[in-house]
Design a protein around this motif. Sequence first.
Motif, PDB file in Angstrom:
ATOM      1  N   ARG A   1       0.588   6.756   6.145  1.00 13.25           N
ATOM      2  CA  ARG A   1       1.007   7.783   7.110  1.00 13.25           C
ATOM      3  C   ARG A   1      -0.122   8.767   7.394  1.00 13.25           C
ATOM      4  NH1 ARG A   1       6.621   8.405   3.822  1.00 13.25           N
ATOM      5  NH2 ARG A   1       7.815   6.787   4.927  1.00 13.25           N
ATOM      6  N   ALA A   2      -0.877   9.111   6.360  1.00 10.03           N
ATOM      7  CA  ALA A   2      -1.966  10.073   6.552  1.00 10.03           C
ATOM      8  C   ALA A   2      -3.045   9.501   7.481  1.00 10.03           C
ATOM      9  CB  ALA A   2      -2.573  10.450   5.202  1.00 10.03           C
ATOM     10  N   VAL A   3      -3.378   8.222   7.306  1.00  9.13           N
ATOM     11  CA  VAL A   3      -4.403   7.615   8.159  1.00  9.13           C
ATOM     12  C   VAL A   3      -3.870   7.428   9.574  1.00  9.13           C
ATOM     13  CG1 VAL A   3      -5.863   5.599   8.500  1.00  9.13           C
ATOM     14  CG2 VAL A   3      -5.507   6.491   6.193  1.00  9.13           C
ATOM     15  N   ALA A   4      -2.596   7.010   9.703  1.00  9.13           N
ATOM     16  CA  ALA A   4      -2.012   6.865  11.046  1.00  9.13           C
ATOM     17  C   ALA A   4      -1.955   8.213  11.761  1.00  9.13           C
ATOM     18  CB  ALA A   4      -0.617   6.254  10.943  1.00  9.13           C
TER      19      ALA A   4
ATOM     20  N   VAL B   1      -2.109   3.525  17.203  1.00 12.32           N
ATOM     21  CA  VAL B   1      -2.203   3.074  15.818  1.00 12.32           C
ATOM     22  C   VAL B   1      -1.023   3.639  15.025  1.00 12.32           C
ATOM     23  CG1 VAL B   1      -3.594   3.166  13.717  1.00 12.32           C
ATOM     24  CG2 VAL B   1      -4.705   2.926  15.940  1.00 12.32           C
ATOM     25  N   LYS B   2      -0.288   2.740  14.397  1.00 15.09           N
ATOM     26  CA  LYS B   2       0.857   3.132  13.576  1.00 15.09           C
ATOM     27  C   LYS B   2       0.598   2.729  12.128  1.00 15.09           C
ATOM     28  CE  LYS B   2       3.910   2.190  17.514  1.00 15.09           C
ATOM     29  NZ  LYS B   2       2.895   1.509  18.332  1.00 15.09           N
ATOM     30  N   GLU B   3       1.550   3.078  11.257  1.00 13.92           N
ATOM     31  CA  GLU B   3       1.366   2.812   9.839  1.00 13.92           C
ATOM     32  C   GLU B   3       1.194   1.314   9.563  1.00 13.92           C
ATOM     33  OE1 GLU B   3       3.433   4.865  11.150  1.00 13.92           O
ATOM     34  OE2 GLU B   3       3.287   6.798  10.137  1.00 13.92           O
ATOM     35  N   ASN B   4       1.951   0.473  10.280  1.00 10.82           N
ATOM     36  CA  ASN B   4       1.822  -0.963  10.045  1.00 10.82           C
ATOM     37  C   ASN B   4       0.466  -1.492  10.522  1.00 10.82           C
ATOM     38  OD1 ASN B   4       2.707  -0.475  12.730  1.00 10.82           O
ATOM     39  ND2 ASN B   4       3.265  -2.622  12.938  1.00 10.82           N
ATOM     40  N   THR B   5      -0.096  -0.853  11.577  1.00  6.97           N
ATOM     41  CA  THR B   5      -1.439  -1.225  12.040  1.00  6.97           C
ATOM     42  C   THR B   5      -2.462  -0.932  10.954  1.00  6.97           C
ATOM     43  OG1 THR B   5      -0.711  -0.430  14.213  1.00  6.97           O
ATOM     44  CG2 THR B   5      -3.027  -1.037  13.979  1.00  6.97           C
ATOM     45  N   VAL B   6      -2.354   0.246  10.341  1.00 10.59           N
ATOM     46  CA  VAL B   6      -3.285   0.634   9.279  1.00 10.59           C
ATOM     47  C   VAL B   6      -3.191  -0.348   8.120  1.00 10.59           C
ATOM     48  CG1 VAL B   6      -3.869   2.445   7.627  1.00 10.59           C
ATOM     49  CG2 VAL B   6      -3.152   3.058   9.944  1.00 10.59           C
ATOM     50  N   ALA B   7      -1.969  -0.722   7.752  1.00 12.09           N
ATOM     51  CA  ALA B   7      -1.782  -1.658   6.641  1.00 12.09           C
ATOM     52  C   ALA B   7      -2.404  -3.013   6.956  1.00 12.09           C
ATOM     53  CB  ALA B   7      -0.293  -1.815   6.341  1.00 12.09           C
ATOM     54  N   GLU B   8      -2.229  -3.471   8.187  1.00 13.16           N
ATOM     55  CA  GLU B   8      -2.796  -4.760   8.583  1.00 13.16           C
ATOM     56  C   GLU B   8      -4.321  -4.727   8.534  1.00 13.16           C
ATOM     57  OE1 GLU B   8      -2.887  -7.686  12.503  1.00 13.16           O
ATOM     58  OE2 GLU B   8      -1.318  -6.161  12.304  1.00 13.16           O
ATOM     59  N   TRP B   9      -4.913  -3.659   9.058  1.00  5.11           N
ATOM     60  CA  TRP B   9      -6.374  -3.535   9.036  1.00  5.11           C
ATOM     61  C   TRP B   9      -6.901  -3.476   7.606  1.00  5.11           C
ATOM     62  CZ3 TRP B   9      -6.966   0.801  13.292  1.00  5.11           C
ATOM     63  CH2 TRP B   9      -6.812   0.218  14.547  1.00  5.11           C
TER      64      TRP B   9
ATOM     65  N   LEU C   1       0.837  -1.196   0.000  1.00  7.07           N
ATOM     66  CA  LEU C   1       0.000   0.000   0.000  1.00  7.07           C
ATOM     67  C   LEU C   1       0.875   1.251   0.000  1.00  7.07           C
ATOM     68  CD1 LEU C   1      -2.618  -1.204   2.627  1.00  7.07           C
ATOM     69  CD2 LEU C   1      -2.949  -1.025   0.158  1.00  7.07           C
ATOM     70  N   PRO C   2       0.385   2.357  -0.575  1.00  5.49           N
ATOM     71  CA  PRO C   2       1.190   3.592  -0.637  1.00  5.49           C
ATOM     72  C   PRO C   2       1.532   4.111   0.765  1.00  5.49           C
ATOM     73  CG  PRO C   2      -0.713   3.718  -2.102  1.00  5.49           C
ATOM     74  CD  PRO C   2      -0.906   2.508  -1.260  1.00  5.49           C
ATOM     75  N   LEU C   3       2.791   4.401   0.987  1.00  6.04           N
ATOM     76  CA  LEU C   3       3.236   4.850   2.308  1.00  6.04           C
ATOM     77  C   LEU C   3       2.606   6.179   2.696  1.00  6.04           C
ATOM     78  CD1 LEU C   3       7.040   3.932   2.276  1.00  6.04           C
ATOM     79  CD2 LEU C   3       5.170   2.757   3.414  1.00  6.04           C
ATOM     80  N   ASP C   4       2.422   7.091   1.707  1.00 11.69           N
ATOM     81  CA  ASP C   4       1.855   8.391   2.059  1.00 11.69           C
ATOM     82  C   ASP C   4       0.435   8.247   2.584  1.00 11.69           C
ATOM     83  OD1 ASP C   4       0.906   7.608  -0.429  1.00 11.69           O
ATOM     84  OD2 ASP C   4       0.752   9.660  -1.205  1.00 11.69           O
TER      85      ASP C   4
END
Length: 923
Positions: A545-548, A566-574, A539-542
């Motif tokens: 980061r914006a959601v985190a 909640v961190k960027e990796n949490t958002v990616a997992e969800w 997934l796009p890092l930007d």
Amino acid sequence: MGGFYLADQRYQEDVPVAAIREHPRNYNEGDVEAIDESLAEHGMVGAVLVQESTGYIVAGNHTYRAAVARGAETIPAFWLDVGDDEAERLMVVLNQAARLSTFNPAKLLALLQPMHESSRGLAGTAFNLQRMDELALLLGAPPTPAGGDSAGSGAEATRKLADRFLVPPFSVLDARQGYWQERKRSWLALGIASAEGRPANLLKFSGTVLDAQRPARPNRSKPSDSGNDPQFYWKKTLAERQAGRVLTTEEFLADWYEGPDAYTEGTSVFDPVLCEIAYRWFCPPDGSVLDPFAGGSVRGIVAAKVGLRYCGVDLSAAQIAANEEQAERLGVKPHWHQGNATGIKPSWPWKGERFDLLFSCPPYYDLERYSDDPADLSNLATYPEFLAEYRTAIKRASARLANDRFACFVVGEIRDSRGICRGFVRDTIAAFEEAGLRLYNEAVLVTAVGSLALRAARIFAPGRKLARAHQSVLVFVKGDPAKAAEACGLLDIPDPAELFGHPLPAEPAANGHADPATVNATLTPGEPDGPSPAWAKGLPLDRLRAVAALWRQHDGDLPLGAFTRVKENTVAEWATDGRLHVWGAGGSPVAAASWRTAERPLRQTDFRDQVIATVQPGELLIDRVAGDVSILAAELARHRAPIWLWAWQENPADRWLADALGLTWNGTKIRASSELLGLWGPRPSETQMRDIDLCGLVRLDARFDPDALAAEIAAAGPAWADHYASYNRGHSWSAVALRGYGGDPMFIQKPAEMSRKWKQDNPEKLAWEITDTPAYDLLPGVRELIDSMPGVKHRVRLMRLTPGGGELTRHSDITDPDCGTEPGQLLRLHFPVVTNPAVLFRSWTLGGDIQSCWMAEGTAWYLDTRKPHTARNGGTTDRIHIVADIESCPQLLALALETAPTEQPDLTWETPQIAGWLPWPLG
């Protein structure tokens, strides 16, 4: 026999009732009265089914109960030759088959109508005229003839009624229903803020009227005094020392207590949907409304929005100015007139105007104090004085109502200082009757329980007072009711887009999202900035980061642990799991949530590890939310499935969302970093909770001589061990073990609550048992005090907090498996020996409220260490407490005297009012 086999059974017409009994595992609750009516009219039809080997009734338990109640000595039965498992399965399937059945309301009504008209009437049907009327009302039209089209299920018919009449025109107005909540969210989204211009409501929960604390009058005891004054118990202790005896709370309040300079006040907030109902049902189109007790802006703004001329009367110039400013922002022009409701005359307000509807919500005597104006009815000294002025106001307002018109008042019951209901609803009806009007409709407005669940036990347990979750909606008529109804004309519910500028939330697509084709092109995914790490899952890092960042902003300064944030990796997992839902506006995310639809029953537990709720298959479970939760409220309104929400109890936005969704508090989970996570859902909790479990700090009915014990401790001169905890700021907290593990006064730990690494490094200490240490022998007075307390004693320690800012930062001892109030679990008791008034102890309740006080010398306290708590010594002397862990028992719990003062934090959350949001894809 084709298709099925005949079970092994035999019939006996006259089985003695003493030979059989109700099945002990029968879970069904039948209507014995309806069965009794059938027995009286039709006699015994059929037979009960009985397991022959046990005599347990498999089917017909309530028929048996009704027959016994009528004096029957025998009953017809079929004896079944089946084992226990088969009998229980039969019981379940027969109960469930009956429960799963439905009916065609039109056919049922067509069947009942000729019965009702016959000489026997409805006897023997378990129906009466009222139930027939409710069935007809459910259809919303004349019943369909037998063999005609089906009117659908009850739920469908109710929804049709809501579409046709705004809400179903039942005598119970249910503000918890989805159709009500949808419309309410649309009204609030316009920007209505009824509390503007009024004292702040600390909780800002919606609902017609919220419980509110208010300043006590001179010489009048109010239970909220202790909750408003953090030094309440310190002042009480000093007064007891002066008096030379223990004072009751009533004595202290009456003769000794001086409160703080300011009190917390609350306000009431009116429901805009109820306004719209009153206007559309009981006022002619283009008519005029007189509101003698206007208060906030809601009733005026809603009246103007639906095309009515509104005149509200209020004493407060500041309130009227705030109302007018808000109305101007919304582009409407209701009118507010400054003055007293008792001063309404033919020439004032609006000279010569005869109004088409009288609509208001009056002050509830002294429940809320709206101003310091002596003319304010809420300031009158006695209820009879209030009632006299109230009757005058109703009489004068009624005189301005046109003939053949309706009046509608929303009222609730109020209690006197002894807790006795004053009869305010009854008095309101009498006042209107004295003014020449007659009661025409009486409805009950049921509001969302919301945070009331947090207070219900504390309200009910001491005096058996029920927590109020309803209001009375009284409709009166002046003149001819038929002409009044005719003047209201045909009910016209405009398209929501016409009224609100947008349609009400529609059903979601199958995947729960809007059609991707409608997503604005500017919200396309950004490009990754460099090689994407594995945790980003492509997934796009930007975007991650914006959601985190949205979550970091939402969670703010909440005491969340590193693994909870909640961190960027949490958002990616969800996002990969399909649990993440994000909405954006202007190219950025503005709202987000993680939720899942239960595929199997999901048991939810609280801080006691007790099951408080079971999320059923198909229901929605929300784990985390972020951003503008009003957007989430609107989006979630599309889902017809019941919703469950885990919300941070101290986050205003989370609590706003729980209330906006009409959810009820079930319980609270406490995490290791002292986070308070509340479960809010569509049903009440499955588990009862002790009153003492709701709060964290309780004063006990026990006293001792602190000076003697202080001298004894000073003479012993114990060596103090630095406490090992990470929350021991500046090594200011130390302790001595009087009774502990291993017999060493310097070993103050409890092996079971230590870290995994500590246990690996010290395996021999895990087998240590509790024993007295030599230091205990030096303190016979301390031992005598602890021995005087009921219950089995575990650890006993002296604990010292150094002066000049010594502090235990916020923490919770949730990892101790032995802590709790159930029999055999450990209660933590504090006995202050040396302290000073600058020592402040704080404990957080399950609802996020803060209990804070100074524990004075010579008092005794129970501290629930599972709840978050802190202590700080801002004085110039040590704080030394005797701290004992004692097994819970009824005798020990009976010593609970009163809870520490409670402060309600400001949970105000202002809606950002973001427009034009759309789904915001991550990839």
